[in-house]
Design a protein around this motif. Structure first.
Motif, PDB file in Angstrom:
ATOM      1  N   GLU A   1     -49.652  -0.772  15.009  1.00 38.99           N
ATOM      2  CA  GLU A   1     -48.739   0.289  15.436  1.00 38.99           C
ATOM      3  C   GLU A   1     -47.296  -0.108  15.137  1.00 38.99           C
ATOM      4  OE1 GLU A   1     -48.085   2.720  19.586  1.00 38.99           O
ATOM      5  OE2 GLU A   1     -47.907   0.524  19.643  1.00 38.99           O
ATOM      6  N   HIS A   2     -46.937  -1.315  15.525  1.00 36.15           N
ATOM      7  CA  HIS A   2     -45.561  -1.783  15.300  1.00 36.15           C
ATOM      8  C   HIS A   2     -45.255  -1.882  13.812  1.00 36.15           C
ATOM      9  CE1 HIS A   2     -41.847  -4.088  15.743  1.00 36.15           C
ATOM     10  NE2 HIS A   2     -42.334  -4.888  14.808  1.00 36.15           N
ATOM     11  N   ALA A   3     -46.188  -2.440  13.022  1.00 34.43           N
ATOM     12  CA  ALA A   3     -45.934  -2.657  11.599  1.00 34.43           C
ATOM     13  C   ALA A   3     -45.819  -1.335  10.840  1.00 34.43           C
ATOM     14  CB  ALA A   3     -47.058  -3.511  10.999  1.00 34.43           C
ATOM     15  N   ILE A   4     -46.624  -0.342  11.206  1.00 30.51           N
ATOM     16  CA  ILE A   4     -46.556   0.961  10.539  1.00 30.51           C
ATOM     17  C   ILE A   4     -45.234   1.656  10.860  1.00 30.51           C
ATOM     18  CG2 ILE A   4     -47.588   3.276  10.463  1.00 30.51           C
ATOM     19  CD1 ILE A   4     -50.322   1.842  10.991  1.00 30.51           C
ATOM     20  N   GLU A   5     -44.810   1.561  12.120  1.00 27.15           N
ATOM     21  CA  GLU A   5     -43.529   2.165  12.491  1.00 27.15           C
ATOM     22  C   GLU A   5     -42.367   1.435  11.809  1.00 27.15           C
ATOM     23  OE1 GLU A   5     -43.255   2.808  16.771  1.00 27.15           O
ATOM     24  OE2 GLU A   5     -44.143   4.779  16.338  1.00 27.15           O
ATOM     25  N   ALA A   6     -42.496   0.130  11.634  1.00 27.94           N
ATOM     26  CA  ALA A   6     -41.455  -0.623  10.919  1.00 27.94           C
ATOM     27  C   ALA A   6     -41.384  -0.194   9.455  1.00 27.94           C
ATOM     28  CB  ALA A   6     -41.743  -2.120  11.009  1.00 27.94           C
ATOM     29  N   ALA A   7     -42.502   0.342   8.938  1.00 25.29           N
ATOM     30  CA  ALA A   7     -42.541   0.831   7.556  1.00 25.29           C
ATOM     31  C   ALA A   7     -42.028   2.260   7.445  1.00 25.29           C
ATOM     32  CB  ALA A   7     -43.963   0.732   7.010  1.00 25.29           C
ATOM     33  N   GLY A   8     -41.614   2.851   8.577  1.00 24.89           N
ATOM     34  CA  GLY A   8     -40.974   4.153   8.538  1.00 24.89           C
ATOM     35  C   GLY A   8     -41.827   5.348   8.882  1.00 24.89           C
ATOM     36  N   VAL A   9     -43.026   5.111   9.425  1.00 21.78           N
ATOM     37  CA  VAL A   9     -43.929   6.214   9.783  1.00 21.78           C
ATOM     38  C   VAL A   9     -44.293   6.092  11.262  1.00 21.78           C
ATOM     39  CG1 VAL A   9     -46.240   7.176   9.425  1.00 21.78           C
ATOM     40  CG2 VAL A   9     -44.862   6.498   7.464  1.00 21.78           C
ATOM     41  N   PRO A  10     -44.221   7.178  12.031  1.00 23.89           N
ATOM     42  CA  PRO A  10     -44.603   7.097  13.449  1.00 23.89           C
ATOM     43  C   PRO A  10     -46.084   6.792  13.607  1.00 23.89           C
ATOM     44  CG  PRO A  10     -44.248   9.389  12.802  1.00 23.89           C
ATOM     45  CD  PRO A  10     -43.784   8.543  11.659  1.00 23.89           C
ATOM     46  N   ALA A  11     -46.411   5.969  14.582  1.00 26.68           N
ATOM     47  CA  ALA A  11     -47.803   5.575  14.825  1.00 26.68           C
ATOM     48  C   ALA A  11     -48.048   5.544  16.323  1.00 26.68           C
ATOM     49  CB  ALA A  11     -48.090   4.205  14.206  1.00 26.68           C
ATOM     50  N   ARG A  12     -49.299   5.673  16.689  1.00 28.25           N
ATOM     51  CA  ARG A  12     -49.660   5.648  18.102  1.00 28.25           C
ATOM     52  C   ARG A  12     -50.943   4.849  18.279  1.00 28.25           C
ATOM     53  NH1 ARG A  12     -46.047   6.622  21.026  1.00 28.25           N
ATOM     54  NH2 ARG A  12     -45.790   8.869  20.751  1.00 28.25           N
ATOM     55  N   ALA A  13     -50.869   3.754  19.043  1.00 36.35           N
ATOM     56  CA  ALA A  13     -52.058   2.986  19.393  1.00 36.35           C
ATOM     57  C   ALA A  13     -52.745   3.637  20.582  1.00 36.35           C
ATOM     58  CB  ALA A  13     -51.684   1.541  19.718  1.00 36.35           C
ATOM     59  N   MET A  14     -54.058   3.764  20.503  1.00 41.78           N
ATOM     60  CA  MET A  14     -54.852   4.330  21.587  1.00 41.78           C
ATOM     61  C   MET A  14     -56.057   3.419  21.810  1.00 41.78           C
ATOM     62  SD  MET A  14     -54.787   8.394  20.521  1.00 41.78           S
ATOM     63  CE  MET A  14     -54.868   9.053  22.198  1.00 41.78           C
ATOM     64  N   SER A  15     -56.457   3.273  23.052  1.00 41.41           N
ATOM     65  CA  SER A  15     -57.555   2.366  23.373  1.00 41.41           C
ATOM     66  C   SER A  15     -58.666   3.082  24.119  1.00 41.41           C
ATOM     67  CB  SER A  15     -57.044   1.201  24.230  1.00 41.41           C
ATOM     68  OG  SER A  15     -58.125   0.396  24.684  1.00 41.41           O
ATOM     69  N   ALA A  16     -59.917   2.776  23.725  1.00 46.92           N
ATOM     70  CA  ALA A  16     -61.071   3.307  24.445  1.00 46.92           C
ATOM     71  C   ALA A  16     -61.225   2.633  25.807  1.00 46.92           C
ATOM     72  CB  ALA A  16     -62.347   3.101  23.629  1.00 46.92           C
ATOM     73  N   VAL A  17     -60.605   1.466  25.960  1.00 49.39           N
ATOM     74  CA  VAL A  17     -60.565   0.768  27.246  1.00 49.39           C
ATOM     75  C   VAL A  17     -59.192   1.041  27.853  1.00 49.39           C
ATOM     76  CG1 VAL A  17     -60.731  -1.456  28.417  1.00 49.39           C
ATOM     77  CG2 VAL A  17     -62.073  -1.039  26.346  1.00 49.39           C
ATOM     78  N   PRO A  18     -59.104   1.727  28.984  1.00 48.50           N
ATOM     79  CA  PRO A  18     -57.790   2.108  29.525  1.00 48.50           C
ATOM     80  C   PRO A  18     -56.879   0.901  29.765  1.00 48.50           C
ATOM     81  CG  PRO A  18     -59.536   3.322  30.640  1.00 48.50           C
ATOM     82  CD  PRO A  18     -60.209   2.277  29.794  1.00 48.50           C
ATOM     83  N   MET A  19     -55.714   0.931  29.139  1.00 46.60           N
ATOM     84  CA  MET A  19     -54.685  -0.090  29.318  1.00 46.60           C
ATOM     85  C   MET A  19     -53.333   0.618  29.348  1.00 46.60           C
ATOM     86  SD  MET A  19     -55.920  -3.126  26.738  1.00 46.60           S
ATOM     87  CE  MET A  19     -57.618  -3.710  26.726  1.00 46.60           C
TER      88      MET A  19
END
Length: 235
Positions: free
Chosen positions: A86-104
């Motif tokens: 998520e962080h690396a994709i956003e650093a490359a200039g594209v919005p990203a969203r991490a989502m987890s099947a295990v609630p965190m």
């Protein structure tokens, strides 16, 4: 075939690069840049990431852990990779969203289908960690499931080789490469590129699987544009 919306199955080992474990900054940046380039070209991308660069559930069986506990530790590894991507994709200039099947909730969003679809529709790359949230499944199965429920046109299986072979080409120089296969053929030949449960689910969902090498820069966009060198596993 140009693919508008795809789910990429990315192993944790890919993110380790030439190392045996952990994250390779160089490989993480390369993969994130390739994903960002494809997203900027108009492709909608979801990613299911493994966690083998940190911990594999089956490894825990040799350490005195039971399978549910070991698999739970492996799920945490997938979330670690999802956050890094998520962080690396956003650093490359594209919005990203991490989502987890295990609630965190203090770390990332919990996975919900409608929310993930909304992110995709608004140009965000969705990075899915936590597997299915249950033990006894590899991350191949949630990759197929998420691809189906997010209405992806194909599942891209990113590997270290340029398609599906009859055996490991790094160990068997006589291994034969397949240009195309059906799901039934992949199951009957016991090909190890994905587990049998994942192939069976893909067959039921009518989902096309594209197996390609992610080691070359730009490989993701080429495959999405129908130009890459890959094996097609289709109904």
């Amino acid at each position: 075939m140009r693919i508008k919306r795809a789910l990429i199955k990315l192993s944790g080992e890919v993110l380790a690069g030439s190392g045996s474990a952990g994250l390779s900054g160089q490989m993480l940046t390369q993969v994130a840049n390739d994903i960002a380039t494809a997203a900027q070209a108009g492709h909608e991308i979801a990613i299911v990431v493994g966690g083998g660069n940190f911990f594999r559930g089956v490894q825990g069986l040799n350490k005195g852990l039971d399978r549910p506990t070991a698999d739970s530790i492996g799920m945490l590894g997938t979330v670690m990779n999802a956050l890094a991507l998520e962080h690396a994709i956003e650093a490359a200039g594209v919005p990203a969203r991490a989502m987890s099947a295990v609630p965190m909730p203090s770390l990332c969003e919990s996975y919900a289908r409608r929310r993930a679809l909304d992110h995709l529709a608004h140009g965000k790359v969705v990075v899915l960690g936590g597997g299915l949230g249950n033990p006894y499944f590899t991350t191949d199965t949630p990759a197929v499931l998420r691809a189906a429920e997010l209405s992806c046109e194909a599942l891209l299986k990113a590997t270290n080789v340029d398609g599906v072979y009859s055996a490991d080409p790094k160990k068997d120089p006589t291994a034969t490469r397949f240009d195309s296969l059906t799901h039934d053929e992949a199951i009957a030949k016991n090909l190890k590129v994905m587990d049998t449960a994942a192939f069976a689910l893909a067959r039921e969902a009518g989902l096309t699987i594209v197996v390609f090498s992610i080691l070359e820069q730009g490989a993701i966009r080429r495959v999405l544009d129908g130009e890459g060198h890959a094996t097609i596993v289709a109904p």
